[in-house]
Design an enzyme around this catalytic site. Structure first.
Site, short mmCIF file in Angstrom:
data_model
loop_
_atom_site.label_atom_id
_atom_site.label_comp_id
_atom_site.label_asym_id
_atom_site.label_seq_id
_atom_site.Cartn_x
_atom_site.Cartn_y
_atom_site.Cartn_z
N ARG A 166 -3.77 2.68 -3.25
CA ARG A 166 -4.03 1.51 -2.38
C ARG A 166 -4.99 1.87 -1.24
O ARG A 166 -4.85 1.37 -0.12
CB ARG A 166 -2.73 0.94 -1.79
CG ARG A 166 -1.73 0.42 -2.82
CD ARG A 166 -2.28 -0.78 -3.57
NE ARG A 166 -1.26 -1.42 -4.37
CZ ARG A 166 -0.97 -1.09 -5.65
NH1 ARG A 166 -1.64 -0.12 -6.24
NH2 ARG A 166 -0.03 -1.75 -6.30
N SER A 240 3.00 -7.12 -2.79
CA SER A 240 3.76 -6.10 -2.05
C SER A 240 3.26 -6.06 -0.60
O SER A 240 2.07 -5.88 -0.36
CB SER A 240 3.55 -4.71 -2.65
OG SER A 240 3.94 -4.68 -3.98
N GLU A 342 0.91 -2.63 3.42
CA GLU A 342 -0.20 -2.60 2.46
C GLU A 342 -1.19 -3.73 2.74
O GLU A 342 -2.39 -3.60 2.56
CB GLU A 342 0.36 -2.71 1.04
CG GLU A 342 -0.64 -2.45 -0.05
CD GLU A 342 -0.62 -3.51 -1.13
OE1 GLU A 342 -1.04 -4.65 -0.85
OE2 GLU A 342 -0.19 -3.18 -2.25
#
Ligand code: FAD
Ligand code: EPU
Length: 346
Positions: A166, A240, A342
């Site tokens: 990520r 998420s 995130e």
């Protein structure tokens, strides 16, 4: 290509948060993008620029006192091929899942495990999107991006992007400095099926798939995702909200002794990636057993996937952010593990 003022961003972010952009415009070509940034650069009121794709990985906690540019560069083309690979170049404004479907239709393998991820091509390298055992870095060839300061079009190859879990150079060192205008992916003519992750095998069995294909894998991934992730068209969310944290093996062993059901996966570097959804599920606010399914006003933690924070209607970005802070604090207190967000916080 008009620059509009005081524009609501509610319909431009999958959380469905109300926030206003001081200035807003969109562009359909590289030249239009270049013109817009040049206009801003030479204006006596030069503004910070925020590039928007599908808005599915952003939380607006305040109004944007700058220029929001929505990337709408479309087009998919085959730029090169050999016996093994085909190189597909897509405009940054192409919807990600339509590109996946185009590749499946043409039997170009490599991104079928990334089916149904919301958003656009241009953001796919931003956080090296990943799901079900595949990340963009596995199929990435190169991208083109406009430098916001001088309007030059720069090519970035795989090694330039510093991809991680990520992560990419565009999220860190080059944050807000480049507008990604196209991405070229190196796809396989002979498919390499990746079914080892999570519930794919089980789902394929359930679907009674006789012959494995990239379409079957895509369908399996779509089924799994649809069963647990909220559809942003129905409940606002950005997928998420936190990353799955990595901890050293000895920290994992100690935690596993104390919490035998702890979920973790050993990585190549020897560290262990913990399932943040599990950690969050085991904690809760004082009067509730678990954050999972928790709701305060219109801000909540999804009942089927604790890693996903949701907006049931009129939550503010600040309310979602404050819920995320409370979750971080309780996971830290119970497990000594620090969760990292995130989603891009604006
Ligand atoms: P945006 O939200 O518009 O932008 C994200 C960031 O990238 C912002 O900082 C923005 O400024 C920047 N940016 C966008 N486009 C450009 C550009 N052209 N040039 C420069 N900067 C740019 N992600 C995963 O990795 N895996 C998943 O499985 C996954 N599942 C999801 C499920 C749901 C239900 C939702 C809502 C989200 C999910 N996500 C997942 C997150 C999201 O889909 C991805 O991060 C996606 O790549 C975001 O694309 P976007 O176009 O919406 O980006
Ligand atoms: N789990 C729980 N409770 C929950 C959620 C998860 O206990 O509420 C545990 C379960 O043991 C489950 C495990 O966590 O088996 C893993 O859950 P899941 O397969 O749903 O995946 P995830 O780790 O929660 C990650 C990505 C997703 C990606 C999926 C599939 C991150 C931050 N998230 O989620 O990406 O789609 O794996 O590969 O890495 C996103 O980035 O927005 C995103 C949705």
């Amino acid at each position: 290509m008009q620059v509009l003022e005081n524009i609501s961003l509610k319909k431009y972010n999958s959380f469905g948060i109300e926030a206003f952009a001081a200035c807003f415009s969109n562009f359909k070509t590289v030249d239009e993008a270049r013109e817009l940034i040049a206009l801003n650069r030479t204006s006596n009121q030069k503004r910070e620029t925020l590039i928007l794709g599908g808005g599915s990985n952003i939380l607006f906690t305040k109004n944007v006192d700058g220029l929001v540019l929505k990337n709408e560069i479309t087009g998919i083309e085959k730029v090169e091929e050999n016996d093994e690979h085909v190189y597909i170049k897509a405009g940054a404004g192409v919807n990600w899942h339509s590109l996946v479907l185009y590749c499946i239709e043409n039997n170009f393998a490599g991104i079928e495990n990334l089916s149904l991820i919301p958003g656009n091509v241009g953001a796919s390298p931003m956080q090296n999107i990943g799901a079900y055992g595949v990340e963009i870095k596995d199929v990435f060839y190169q991208l083109e991006a406009l430098h916001v300061e001088d309007g030059n079009l720069v090519t970035f190859n795989l090694a330039d992007c510093a991809f991680g879990y990520r992560e990419s150079i565009f999220k860190r060192r080059y944050k807000n400095q480049f507008i990604i205008t196209s991405v070229t992916y190196k796809l396989n003519k002979k498919p390499f099926f990746n079914t080892s992750y999570g519930a794919i095998e089980q789902e394929l069995e359930k679907m009674q798939v006789k012959e494995l294909s990239i379409r079957a894998i895509s369908d399996a991934v779509i089924n799994i995702r649809s069963s647990k992730l909220p559809n942003p068209a129905e409940i606002g969310n950005a997928g998420s909200f936190f990353k799955n944290p990595e901890v050293p093996k000895d920290q994992f062993d100690n935690l596993k002794n104390a919490f035998p059901n702890l979920v973790g996966y050993v990585l190549e570097n020897g560290h262990v990636k913990l399932a943040a959804g599990w950690l969050i599920e085991q904690c809760g606010p004082q009067d509730t057993v678990s954050w999972k399914g928790y709701r305060a006003g219109d801000a909540g933690c999804h009942a089927k996937q604790a890693l996903v924070l949701v907006n049931y209607g009129n939550a503010t970005g600040a309310e979602i952010y404050s819920l995320s802070s409370a979750i971080i604090q309780s996971v830290k207190e119970k497990f000594g593990v620090l969760l990292e967000r995130e989603v891009n916080i604006i």
